[in-house]
Scaffold this motif. Structure first.
Motif, PDB file in Angstrom:
ATOM      1  N   MET A  65       0.598  -1.099   0.201  1.00 43.26           N
ATOM      2  CA  MET A  65       0.059  -0.039  -0.150  1.00 43.26           C
ATOM      3  C   MET A  65       0.685   1.194   0.042  1.00 43.26           C
ATOM      4  SD  MET A  65      -3.074   1.007   2.671  1.00 43.26           S
ATOM      5  CE  MET A  65      -3.706   2.527   2.763  1.00 43.26           C
ATOM      6  N   THR A  66       0.584   2.261  -0.951  1.00 43.31           N
ATOM      7  CA  THR A  66       1.359   3.382  -0.930  1.00 43.31           C
ATOM      8  C   THR A  66       0.886   4.311  -0.011  1.00 43.31           C
ATOM      9  OG1 THR A  66       0.166   4.268  -2.873  1.00 43.31           O
ATOM     10  CG2 THR A  66       2.047   2.751  -3.435  1.00 43.31           C
ATOM     11  N   ASP A  67       1.554   5.426   0.330  1.00 43.68           N
ATOM     12  CA  ASP A  67       1.094   6.625   1.172  1.00 43.68           C
ATOM     13  C   ASP A  67       0.709   7.861   0.079  1.00 43.68           C
ATOM     14  OD1 ASP A  67       2.308   8.618   3.759  1.00 43.68           O
ATOM     15  OD2 ASP A  67       0.457   7.615   3.623  1.00 43.68           O
ATOM     16  N   SER A  68      -0.222   7.419  -0.800  1.00 45.64           N
ATOM     17  CA  SER A  68      -0.696   8.478  -1.589  1.00 45.64           C
ATOM     18  C   SER A  68      -1.964   8.694  -1.402  1.00 45.64           C
ATOM     19  CB  SER A  68      -0.173   8.286  -2.913  1.00 45.64           C
ATOM     20  OG  SER A  68      -0.698   7.489  -3.363  1.00 45.64           O
ATOM     21  N   SER A  69      -2.475   9.746  -1.782  1.00 41.60           N
ATOM     22  CA  SER A  69      -4.007   9.924  -1.792  1.00 41.60           C
ATOM     23  C   SER A  69      -4.796   9.817  -3.060  1.00 41.60           C
ATOM     24  CB  SER A  69      -4.443  11.292  -1.305  1.00 41.60           C
ATOM     25  OG  SER A  69      -4.027  12.272  -2.139  1.00 41.60           O
TER      26      SER A  69
ATOM     27  N   GLU B  57      -0.624  14.252  -4.752  1.00 40.09           N
ATOM     28  CA  GLU B  57      -0.518  14.750  -3.251  1.00 40.09           C
ATOM     29  C   GLU B  57      -0.413  13.659  -2.430  1.00 40.09           C
ATOM     30  OE1 GLU B  57      -2.904  18.260  -2.039  1.00 40.09           O
ATOM     31  OE2 GLU B  57      -3.980  16.650  -1.171  1.00 40.09           O
ATOM     32  N   PRO B  58       0.723  13.489  -1.662  1.00 40.51           N
ATOM     33  CA  PRO B  58       0.966  12.382  -0.581  1.00 40.51           C
ATOM     34  C   PRO B  58      -0.522  12.511   0.523  1.00 40.51           C
ATOM     35  CG  PRO B  58       3.069  13.921  -0.844  1.00 40.51           C
ATOM     36  CD  PRO B  58       2.003  14.732  -1.614  1.00 40.51           C
ATOM     37  N   ALA B  59      -0.323  11.284   1.012  1.00 41.06           N
ATOM     38  CA  ALA B  59      -1.555  11.057   1.927  1.00 41.06           C
ATOM     39  C   ALA B  59      -1.378  11.776   3.083  1.00 41.06           C
ATOM     40  CB  ALA B  59      -1.710   9.725   2.304  1.00 41.06           C
ATOM     41  N   TYR B  60      -0.316  12.022   3.692  1.00 39.41           N
ATOM     42  CA  TYR B  60      -0.102  12.954   4.883  1.00 39.41           C
ATOM     43  C   TYR B  60      -0.622  14.425   4.470  1.00 39.41           C
ATOM     44  CZ  TYR B  60       4.246  15.051   3.206  1.00 39.41           C
ATOM     45  OH  TYR B  60       5.008  15.843   2.399  1.00 39.41           O
TER      46      TYR B  60
ATOM     47  N   TRP C 141      -3.598  16.216   6.707  1.00 39.84           N
ATOM     48  CA  TRP C 141      -2.882  17.664   7.049  1.00 39.84           C
ATOM     49  C   TRP C 141      -4.118  18.900   6.600  1.00 39.84           C
ATOM     50  CZ3 TRP C 141       1.459  21.418   5.390  1.00 39.84           C
ATOM     51  CH2 TRP C 141       1.390  22.272   6.538  1.00 39.84           C
ATOM     52  N   LYS C 142      -4.448  18.694   5.202  1.00 38.14           N
ATOM     53  CA  LYS C 142      -5.391  19.582   4.805  1.00 38.14           C
ATOM     54  C   LYS C 142      -6.909  19.369   5.423  1.00 38.14           C
ATOM     55  CE  LYS C 142      -4.956  20.758   0.490  1.00 38.14           C
ATOM     56  NZ  LYS C 142      -4.719  20.409  -1.136  1.00 38.14           N
ATOM     57  N   ALA C 143      -7.159  18.262   5.571  1.00 40.23           N
ATOM     58  CA  ALA C 143      -8.486  17.837   5.988  1.00 40.23           C
ATOM     59  C   ALA C 143      -8.660  18.313   7.427  1.00 40.23           C
ATOM     60  CB  ALA C 143      -8.749  16.469   5.956  1.00 40.23           C
TER      61      ALA C 143
END
Length: 179
Positions: free
Chosen positions: A1-5, A10-13, A17-19
């Motif tokens: 599983m990658t850490d992307s959205s 845009e990275p998931a982190y 953070w934006k949410a």
């Protein structure tokens, strides 16, 4: 599983953070952690906020006394206001510690400084930094530079503690309400 959205590259982190924050919160967070003056464009990139909106937020933070602004040859640059930063740190110390705890922390820091003075036979972090030109190994030079940085940080923290202890009653006192 990658850490992307799911929002493109845009990275998931960043999505999380934006949410969890507003654009103003992100601009304030980035700007308050600056170690050197930065332009609105740089802060906008780091905060994931458009540059015009970032400029509006930065001007508000300047008006609130959180940031200072300089007009340089490369445009306006922003930096945390050192007075605001210092007073905020003192406020946190007083809110989170009793006068006794503050005194104990000051004693511990002073003991560290005394040990560094004795261990390296110098009186200041600057003298310790200059001692790396002595005949010392690369590892010893790196250690001395690390200790010099810790020593400067300790001196700053000690100055905050002294201020908090010296004015503890003033900082914790509350005026009585008139009836």
């Amino acid at each position: 599983m990658t850490d992307s959205s799911e929002e493109g590259d845009e990275p998931a982190y960043v999505s999380r953070w934006k949410a969890a924050t507003t654009g103003f919160d992100r601009v304030q967070s980035v700007a308050s952690s600056l170690e050197e003056p930065r332009t609105a464009g740089w802060i906008a990139d780091e905060a994931y906020v458009s540059e015009p909106t970032t400029r509006d937020h930065l001007e508000r933070l300047v008006d609130l006394g959180v940031l200072v602004v300089d007009d340089t040859g490369r445009g306006k640059t922003y930096y945390p206001d050192p007075v605001y930063t210092r007073l905020t740190a003192i406020q946190e110390l007083v809110a989170e510690n009793s006068e006794t705890e503050l005194t104990e922390q000051a004693i511990d820091i002073q003991a560290d400084i005394t040990a560094w003075t004795e261990d390296y036979d110098v009186e200041t972090p600057r003298e310790l930094r200059a001692s790396v030109t002595d005949d010392v190994s690369l590892e010893e030079a790196d250690e001395r530079l690390r200790v010099a940085a810790d020593w400067e940080s300790a001196r700053y923290q000690l100055s905050l503690l002294r201020d908090a202890i010296d004015h503890y009653d003033t900082y914790t006192g509350r005026p009585s309400a008139s009836v």
